[in-house]
Design a protein around this motif. Sequence first.
Motif, short mmCIF file in Angstrom:
data_model
loop_
_atom_site.label_atom_id
_atom_site.label_comp_id
_atom_site.label_asym_id
_atom_site.label_seq_id
_atom_site.Cartn_x
_atom_site.Cartn_y
_atom_site.Cartn_z
N MET A 38 -19.34 15.73 16.88
CA MET A 38 -19.50 16.35 18.21
C MET A 38 -19.83 17.84 18.03
SD MET A 38 -16.74 16.12 21.27
CE MET A 38 -16.07 17.74 21.51
N THR A 39 -20.81 18.31 18.78
CA THR A 39 -21.07 19.74 18.70
C THR A 39 -20.16 20.48 19.66
OG1 THR A 39 -22.93 19.27 20.11
CG2 THR A 39 -23.44 19.85 17.84
N ALA A 40 -19.76 21.68 19.24
CA ALA A 40 -18.86 22.49 20.05
C ALA A 40 -19.57 22.99 21.30
CB ALA A 40 -18.36 23.66 19.23
N MET A 41 -18.79 23.30 22.33
CA MET A 41 -19.44 23.80 23.55
C MET A 41 -19.92 25.23 23.37
SD MET A 41 -17.37 24.28 26.94
CE MET A 41 -18.46 25.06 28.03
N LEU A 42 -19.13 26.01 22.64
CA LEU A 42 -19.54 27.40 22.36
C LEU A 42 -19.53 27.57 20.85
CD1 LEU A 42 -20.13 30.34 23.22
CD2 LEU A 42 -17.67 30.70 23.40
N GLN A 43 -20.66 27.94 20.31
CA GLN A 43 -20.77 27.99 18.86
C GLN A 43 -21.49 29.24 18.42
OE1 GLN A 43 -21.74 24.29 17.18
NE2 GLN A 43 -21.17 25.02 15.17
N ALA A 44 -20.85 29.98 17.52
CA ALA A 44 -21.49 31.15 16.93
C ALA A 44 -21.64 30.86 15.45
CB ALA A 44 -20.64 32.39 17.14
N SER A 45 -22.81 31.14 14.92
CA SER A 45 -23.06 30.87 13.50
C SER A 45 -23.55 32.11 12.79
CB SER A 45 -24.13 29.78 13.34
OG SER A 45 -23.73 28.61 13.99
N ARG A 46 -22.84 32.43 11.71
CA ARG A 46 -23.24 33.51 10.79
C ARG A 46 -23.62 34.78 11.54
NH1 ARG A 46 -25.45 28.92 9.37
NH2 ARG A 46 -27.54 29.49 10.01
N ILE A 47 -22.69 35.28 12.37
CA ILE A 47 -22.95 36.49 13.15
C ILE A 47 -22.69 37.73 12.29
CG2 ILE A 47 -22.25 37.87 15.15
CD1 ILE A 47 -23.51 35.28 16.01
N TRP A 48 -23.74 38.51 12.12
CA TRP A 48 -23.64 39.80 11.44
C TRP A 48 -23.91 40.91 12.45
CZ3 TRP A 48 -22.62 40.83 6.18
CH2 TRP A 48 -22.49 39.69 5.37
N LYS A 49 -23.12 41.98 12.36
CA LYS A 49 -23.35 43.12 13.25
C LYS A 49 -22.91 44.41 12.57
CE LYS A 49 -24.25 45.29 17.12
NZ LYS A 49 -25.63 45.37 17.63
N SER A 50 -23.80 45.38 12.56
CA SER A 50 -23.46 46.70 12.02
C SER A 50 -23.69 47.75 13.09
CB SER A 50 -24.37 47.05 10.83
OG SER A 50 -24.19 46.12 9.80
N PHE A 51 -22.90 48.81 13.01
CA PHE A 51 -23.19 50.02 13.78
C PHE A 51 -23.52 51.09 12.74
CE2 PHE A 51 -20.25 47.72 16.63
CZ PHE A 51 -21.08 47.58 17.73
N GLY A 52 -24.77 51.55 12.70
CA GLY A 52 -25.17 52.44 11.62
C GLY A 52 -24.97 51.71 10.30
N ASP A 53 -24.30 52.36 9.34
CA ASP A 53 -24.10 51.66 8.06
C ASP A 53 -22.71 51.02 7.98
OD1 ASP A 53 -22.67 53.95 7.77
OD2 ASP A 53 -23.91 54.80 6.16
N HIS A 54 -22.03 50.95 9.12
CA HIS A 54 -20.71 50.31 9.16
C HIS A 54 -20.89 48.83 9.53
CE1 HIS A 54 -16.44 50.23 11.12
NE2 HIS A 54 -16.56 49.42 10.10
N VAL A 55 -20.64 47.94 8.57
CA VAL A 55 -20.79 46.51 8.83
C VAL A 55 -19.50 46.02 9.50
CG1 VAL A 55 -21.31 44.26 7.84
CG2 VAL A 55 -22.22 46.33 6.76
N VAL A 56 -19.62 45.63 10.77
CA VAL A 56 -18.44 45.31 11.57
C VAL A 56 -18.17 43.80 11.60
CG1 VAL A 56 -17.49 45.44 13.90
CG2 VAL A 56 -18.65 47.42 12.91
N LEU A 57 -19.23 42.99 11.62
CA LEU A 57 -19.06 41.53 11.54
C LEU A 57 -19.85 41.02 10.35
CD1 LEU A 57 -19.39 40.48 15.30
CD2 LEU A 57 -17.28 40.83 13.99
N LYS A 58 -19.18 40.21 9.52
CA LYS A 58 -19.77 39.82 8.24
C LYS A 58 -19.98 38.31 8.17
CE LYS A 58 -17.51 43.80 6.15
NZ LYS A 58 -16.45 44.31 5.26
N GLY A 59 -20.88 37.83 9.02
CA GLY A 59 -21.21 36.41 8.96
C GLY A 59 -20.14 35.52 9.56
N VAL A 60 -19.73 35.86 10.79
CA VAL A 60 -18.65 35.11 11.43
C VAL A 60 -19.17 33.79 12.02
CG1 VAL A 60 -16.95 35.13 13.31
CG2 VAL A 60 -17.35 37.21 11.95
N ASP A 61 -18.43 32.72 11.74
CA ASP A 61 -18.69 31.41 12.36
C ASP A 61 -17.55 31.09 13.30
OD1 ASP A 61 -21.03 30.57 10.91
OD2 ASP A 61 -19.73 30.28 9.16
N LEU A 62 -17.91 30.55 14.46
CA LEU A 62 -16.88 30.21 15.44
C LEU A 62 -17.36 29.01 16.24
CD1 LEU A 62 -14.32 31.07 17.15
CD2 LEU A 62 -15.90 32.40 18.54
N ALA A 63 -16.51 28.02 16.40
CA ALA A 63 -16.88 26.86 17.22
C ALA A 63 -15.71 26.56 18.15
CB ALA A 63 -17.19 25.66 16.34
#
Length: 253
Positions: free
Chosen positions: A1-26
Amino acid sequence: MTAMLQASRIWKSFGDHVVLKGVDLAVERGEVVAVLGPSGSGKSTLLRCLNFLETPDSGSVTLGDERIGVLEKQGTLYESTPVQLAAQRARMGMVFQRFNLFGHMSALDNVTAPLRIVRGMSPSDARQRGEAILTRVGLAEHAQKRPPQLSGGQQQRVAIARAIAMEPEAILFDEPTSALDPELVHEVLDVMADLAREGMTMVVVTHEIGFARHVASRVLFMDDGAIVEEGDARAVLDSPANPRTQAFLAKVR
Ligand SMILES: Nc1ncnc2c1ncn2[C@@H]1O[C@H](COP(=O)(O)OP(=O)(O)OP(=O)(O)O)[C@@H](O)[C@H]1O
Ligand SMILES: [Mg+2]
Protein backbone atom coordinates in the motif's frame (compact mmCIF):
# COMPACT_ATOMS: atom_id res chain seq x y z
CA MET A 1 0.00 0.00 0.00
CA THR A 2 1.33 3.44 -0.79
CA ALA A 3 1.23 6.00 1.99
CA MET A 4 -1.16 8.92 1.74
CA LEU A 5 1.60 11.44 2.42
CA GLN A 6 5.05 10.50 1.31
CA ALA A 7 8.31 12.40 1.27
CA SER A 8 11.33 10.82 -0.36
CA ARG A 9 14.97 11.80 0.01
CA ILE A 10 14.29 15.42 0.97
CA TRP A 11 17.42 17.56 1.00
CA LYS A 12 17.38 21.21 2.03
CA SER A 13 20.16 23.70 2.69
CA PHE A 14 20.16 27.33 3.70
CA GLY A 15 23.39 28.74 2.27
CA ASP A 16 26.03 26.14 3.10
CA HIS A 17 24.10 24.86 6.12
CA VAL A 18 22.61 21.47 5.22
CA VAL A 19 19.41 21.30 7.28
CA LEU A 20 17.71 18.19 5.85
CA LYS A 21 19.86 15.28 4.75
CA GLY A 22 17.75 12.99 2.61
CA VAL A 23 14.73 12.57 4.85
CA ASP A 24 12.17 9.87 4.01
CA LEU A 25 8.72 9.98 5.55
CA ALA A 26 5.58 7.98 4.84
CA VAL A 27 2.33 8.66 6.64
CA GLU A 28 -0.67 6.37 6.23
CA ARG A 29 -4.24 7.63 6.16
CA GLY A 30 -5.50 8.20 9.70
CA GLU A 31 -2.05 7.91 11.20
CA VAL A 32 -0.79 10.40 13.81
CA VAL A 33 2.96 10.84 13.63
CA ALA A 34 4.76 12.81 16.34
CA VAL A 35 8.09 14.39 15.37
CA LEU A 36 10.50 14.99 18.23
CA GLY A 37 14.04 16.26 18.32
CA PRO A 38 16.32 18.99 19.60
CA SER A 39 16.09 22.61 18.51
CA GLY A 40 17.66 23.14 15.11
CA SER A 41 17.39 19.49 14.06
CA GLY A 42 15.20 20.44 11.08
CA LYS A 43 11.68 19.57 12.30
CA SER A 44 10.00 22.80 11.13
CA THR A 45 11.93 22.77 7.88
CA LEU A 46 10.76 19.21 7.19
CA LEU A 47 7.13 20.19 7.87
CA ARG A 48 7.46 23.26 5.67
CA CYS A 49 8.97 21.16 2.87
CA LEU A 50 5.96 18.82 2.99
CA ASN A 51 3.64 21.60 1.78
CA PHE A 52 6.30 23.53 -0.11
CA LEU A 53 6.32 26.56 2.17
CA GLU A 54 9.99 25.76 1.68
CA THR A 55 11.02 24.25 -1.63
CA PRO A 56 13.23 21.21 -1.09
CA ASP A 57 16.54 21.29 -2.98
CA SER A 58 15.81 17.74 -4.07
CA GLY A 59 13.48 14.89 -3.30
CA SER A 60 9.76 14.53 -3.78
CA VAL A 61 6.55 14.90 -1.83
CA THR A 62 3.33 13.17 -2.84
CA LEU A 63 -0.11 13.50 -1.32
CA GLY A 64 -2.48 10.80 -2.46
CA ASP A 65 -1.34 10.25 -6.03
CA GLU A 66 -0.29 13.84 -6.70
CA ARG A 67 3.23 15.27 -6.61
CA ILE A 68 3.31 18.47 -4.55
CA GLY A 69 5.02 21.53 -6.07
CA VAL A 70 5.67 19.81 -9.36
CA LEU A 71 3.56 19.00 -12.41
CA GLU A 72 4.29 16.22 -14.81
CA LYS A 73 3.37 16.74 -18.44
CA GLN A 74 4.24 14.03 -20.93
CA GLY A 75 7.08 12.78 -18.80
CA THR A 76 8.61 16.22 -18.11
CA LEU A 77 8.48 17.83 -14.67
CA TYR A 78 7.51 21.48 -14.31
CA GLU A 79 7.33 23.65 -11.19
CA SER A 80 3.73 24.22 -10.11
CA THR A 81 2.40 27.72 -10.68
CA PRO A 82 1.47 29.68 -7.53
CA VAL A 83 -2.21 28.99 -8.21
CA GLN A 84 -1.63 25.25 -8.57
CA LEU A 85 0.53 25.21 -5.47
CA ALA A 86 -2.13 27.06 -3.45
CA ALA A 87 -4.67 24.41 -4.45
CA GLN A 88 -2.29 21.63 -3.43
CA ARG A 89 -1.48 23.34 -0.13
CA ALA A 90 -5.18 23.66 0.67
CA ARG A 91 -5.26 19.85 0.84
CA MET A 92 -2.91 19.97 3.85
CA GLY A 93 -3.87 22.09 6.83
CA MET A 94 -1.11 23.76 8.79
CA VAL A 95 -1.22 24.88 12.40
CA PHE A 96 1.69 26.97 13.65
CA GLN A 97 3.09 27.75 17.07
CA ARG A 98 1.93 31.37 16.79
CA PHE A 99 -1.64 30.84 15.53
CA ASN A 100 -1.26 33.18 12.49
CA LEU A 101 -4.84 34.46 12.77
CA PHE A 102 -6.07 37.75 11.34
CA GLY A 103 -6.25 40.02 14.37
CA HIS A 104 -8.87 42.36 12.94
CA MET A 105 -11.34 39.60 12.06
CA SER A 106 -13.70 37.66 14.33
CA ALA A 107 -12.96 34.03 15.16
CA LEU A 108 -15.79 33.05 12.82
CA ASP A 109 -14.46 35.19 9.96
CA ASN A 110 -10.99 33.71 10.44
CA VAL A 111 -12.54 30.27 9.89
CA THR A 112 -14.87 31.24 7.04
CA ALA A 113 -12.58 33.52 5.00
CA PRO A 114 -10.63 30.65 3.37
CA LEU A 115 -13.90 28.82 2.70
CA ARG A 116 -15.27 31.83 0.87
CA ILE A 117 -12.06 32.95 -0.83
CA VAL A 118 -10.30 29.66 -1.62
CA ARG A 119 -13.32 27.36 -1.87
CA GLY A 120 -15.77 29.90 -3.28
CA MET A 121 -18.40 28.88 -0.75
CA SER A 122 -21.41 31.18 -0.30
CA PRO A 123 -21.25 33.38 2.82
CA SER A 124 -24.19 31.59 4.42
CA ASP A 125 -22.82 28.08 3.78
CA ALA A 126 -19.40 29.18 5.05
CA ARG A 127 -20.97 30.67 8.18
CA GLN A 128 -22.92 27.50 8.85
CA ARG A 129 -19.84 25.32 8.53
CA GLY A 130 -17.72 27.78 10.53
CA GLU A 131 -20.19 27.88 13.40
CA ALA A 132 -20.45 24.08 13.48
CA ILE A 133 -16.68 23.70 13.62
CA LEU A 134 -16.19 26.39 16.25
CA THR A 135 -18.77 24.50 18.32
CA ARG A 136 -16.80 21.32 17.82
CA VAL A 137 -13.65 22.93 19.28
CA GLY A 138 -15.65 24.40 22.17
CA LEU A 139 -15.76 28.00 20.97
CA ALA A 140 -19.42 28.49 20.01
CA GLU A 141 -19.86 31.42 22.38
CA HIS A 142 -16.64 33.10 21.23
CA ALA A 143 -17.38 33.16 17.49
CA GLN A 144 -17.73 36.93 17.31
CA LYS A 145 -14.60 37.76 19.31
CA ARG A 146 -11.41 38.88 17.64
CA PRO A 147 -8.14 37.04 18.44
CA PRO A 148 -6.87 39.72 20.87
CA GLN A 149 -10.01 39.11 22.95
CA LEU A 150 -9.26 35.38 23.23
CA SER A 151 -6.77 33.42 25.31
CA GLY A 152 -3.84 31.73 23.59
CA GLY A 153 -5.53 28.34 23.93
CA GLN A 154 -8.72 29.70 22.40
CA GLN A 155 -6.78 31.34 19.55
CA GLN A 156 -5.02 28.08 18.79
CA ARG A 157 -8.37 26.28 18.74
CA VAL A 158 -9.59 28.87 16.20
CA ALA A 159 -6.51 28.11 14.11
CA ILE A 160 -7.28 24.38 14.31
CA ALA A 161 -10.93 25.07 13.41
CA ARG A 162 -9.75 27.06 10.40
CA ALA A 163 -7.65 24.11 9.27
CA ILE A 164 -10.43 21.54 9.82
CA ALA A 165 -12.99 23.70 7.99
CA MET A 166 -11.11 23.21 4.73
CA GLU A 167 -11.55 19.43 5.07
CA PRO A 168 -7.87 18.77 4.51
CA GLU A 169 -6.51 15.31 3.81
CA ALA A 170 -3.85 15.83 6.49
CA ILE A 171 -2.97 18.49 9.05
CA LEU A 172 0.62 19.47 9.88
CA PHE A 173 1.16 20.93 13.35
CA ASP A 174 4.36 22.77 14.28
CA GLU A 175 4.66 22.94 18.07
CA PRO A 176 1.02 23.97 18.44
CA THR A 177 1.21 24.30 22.22
CA SER A 178 4.68 25.65 22.87
CA ALA A 179 3.61 29.33 22.87
CA LEU A 180 0.84 28.66 25.39
CA ASP A 181 0.73 29.16 29.13
CA PRO A 182 1.03 25.71 30.71
CA GLU A 183 -2.55 25.70 32.00
CA LEU A 184 -3.88 26.20 28.46
CA VAL A 185 -1.93 23.39 26.81
CA HIS A 186 -4.40 20.62 27.62
CA GLU A 187 -7.42 22.28 25.95
CA VAL A 188 -5.54 22.37 22.65
CA LEU A 189 -4.16 18.84 23.04
CA ASP A 190 -7.70 17.61 23.82
CA VAL A 191 -9.00 19.06 20.54
CA MET A 192 -6.09 17.42 18.70
CA ALA A 193 -6.74 14.09 20.41
CA ASP A 194 -10.41 14.30 19.31
CA LEU A 195 -9.30 14.96 15.75
CA ALA A 196 -6.98 11.97 15.88
CA ARG A 197 -9.80 9.74 17.16
CA GLU A 198 -11.98 10.90 14.28
CA GLY A 199 -9.32 9.61 11.90
CA MET A 200 -7.55 12.78 10.79
CA THR A 201 -4.09 12.16 9.36
CA MET A 202 -1.70 14.29 11.41
CA VAL A 203 2.00 15.09 11.56
CA VAL A 204 2.75 16.84 14.84
CA VAL A 205 6.04 18.43 15.81
CA THR A 206 5.79 18.59 19.58
CA HIS A 207 7.66 18.49 22.85
CA GLU A 208 4.57 17.08 24.59
CA ILE A 209 5.77 13.57 25.36
CA GLY A 210 2.44 12.66 27.00
CA PHE A 211 0.57 13.60 23.85
CA ALA A 212 3.01 11.63 21.71
CA ARG A 213 2.63 8.59 23.95
CA HIS A 214 -1.16 8.62 24.16
CA VAL A 215 -2.25 9.99 20.79
CA ALA A 216 0.48 9.32 18.25
CA SER A 217 0.71 5.94 16.58
CA ARG A 218 4.32 6.53 15.62
CA VAL A 219 7.17 8.71 16.81
CA LEU A 220 10.01 10.03 14.68
CA PHE A 221 13.10 11.38 16.33
CA MET A 222 15.13 13.89 14.31
CA ASP A 223 18.68 14.96 14.94
CA ASP A 224 20.95 17.02 12.72
CA GLY A 225 18.75 16.87 9.65
CA ALA A 226 17.97 13.17 9.70
CA ILE A 227 15.45 10.81 11.24
CA VAL A 228 17.66 8.81 13.57
CA GLU A 229 14.96 6.67 15.16
CA GLU A 230 11.32 5.89 14.51
CA GLY A 231 8.76 3.38 15.58
CA ASP A 232 5.72 2.66 17.66
CA ALA A 233 5.21 5.65 19.95
CA ARG A 234 5.33 3.80 23.24
CA ALA A 235 8.22 1.59 22.20
CA VAL A 236 10.39 4.55 21.19
CA LEU A 237 9.44 6.65 24.20
CA ASP A 238 9.83 3.88 26.76
CA SER A 239 12.95 2.26 25.40
CA PRO A 240 14.71 4.41 22.81
CA ALA A 241 17.51 2.59 21.03
CA ASN A 242 19.49 5.55 19.72
CA PRO A 243 21.77 7.31 22.23
CA ARG A 244 20.69 10.72 20.89
CA THR A 245 17.03 9.85 21.42
CA GLN A 246 17.89 8.62 24.91
CA ALA A 247 19.73 11.83 25.77
CA PHE A 248 16.90 14.01 24.42
CA LEU A 249 14.17 12.13 26.26
CA ALA A 250 16.14 12.21 29.49
CA LYS A 251 16.21 16.01 29.23
CA VAL A 252 12.57 16.67 28.33
CA ARG A 253 10.97 14.28 30.79
N1 LIG B 1 14.79 30.41 6.32
C1 LIG B 1 15.94 30.02 6.88
N2 LIG B 1 17.11 30.60 6.55
C2 LIG B 1 18.28 30.18 7.09
N3 LIG B 1 18.39 29.20 8.00
C3 LIG B 1 17.26 28.59 8.38
C4 LIG B 1 15.98 28.97 7.86
N4 LIG B 1 15.03 28.17 8.43
C5 LIG B 1 15.70 27.36 9.28
N5 LIG B 1 17.02 27.60 9.25
C6 LIG B 1 18.05 26.87 10.01
O1 LIG B 1 17.85 25.51 9.82
C7 LIG B 1 18.09 24.78 11.01
C8 LIG B 1 16.87 23.95 11.32
O2 LIG B 1 15.79 24.82 11.64
P1 LIG B 1 14.36 24.29 12.00
O3 LIG B 1 13.54 25.50 12.28
O4 LIG B 1 13.88 23.36 10.97
O5 LIG B 1 14.65 23.48 13.34
P2 LIG B 1 13.66 22.90 14.42
O6 LIG B 1 14.03 21.47 14.61
O7 LIG B 1 12.26 23.20 14.00
O8 LIG B 1 14.03 23.70 15.73
P3 LIG B 1 13.11 24.28 16.93
O9 LIG B 1 12.84 23.10 17.83
O10 LIG B 1 13.94 25.31 17.56
O11 LIG B 1 11.85 24.83 16.31
C9 LIG B 1 18.41 25.80 12.06
O12 LIG B 1 19.82 25.85 12.20
C10 LIG B 1 17.89 27.09 11.49
O13 LIG B 1 18.61 28.18 11.95
MG1 LIG C 1 10.75 24.36 14.78
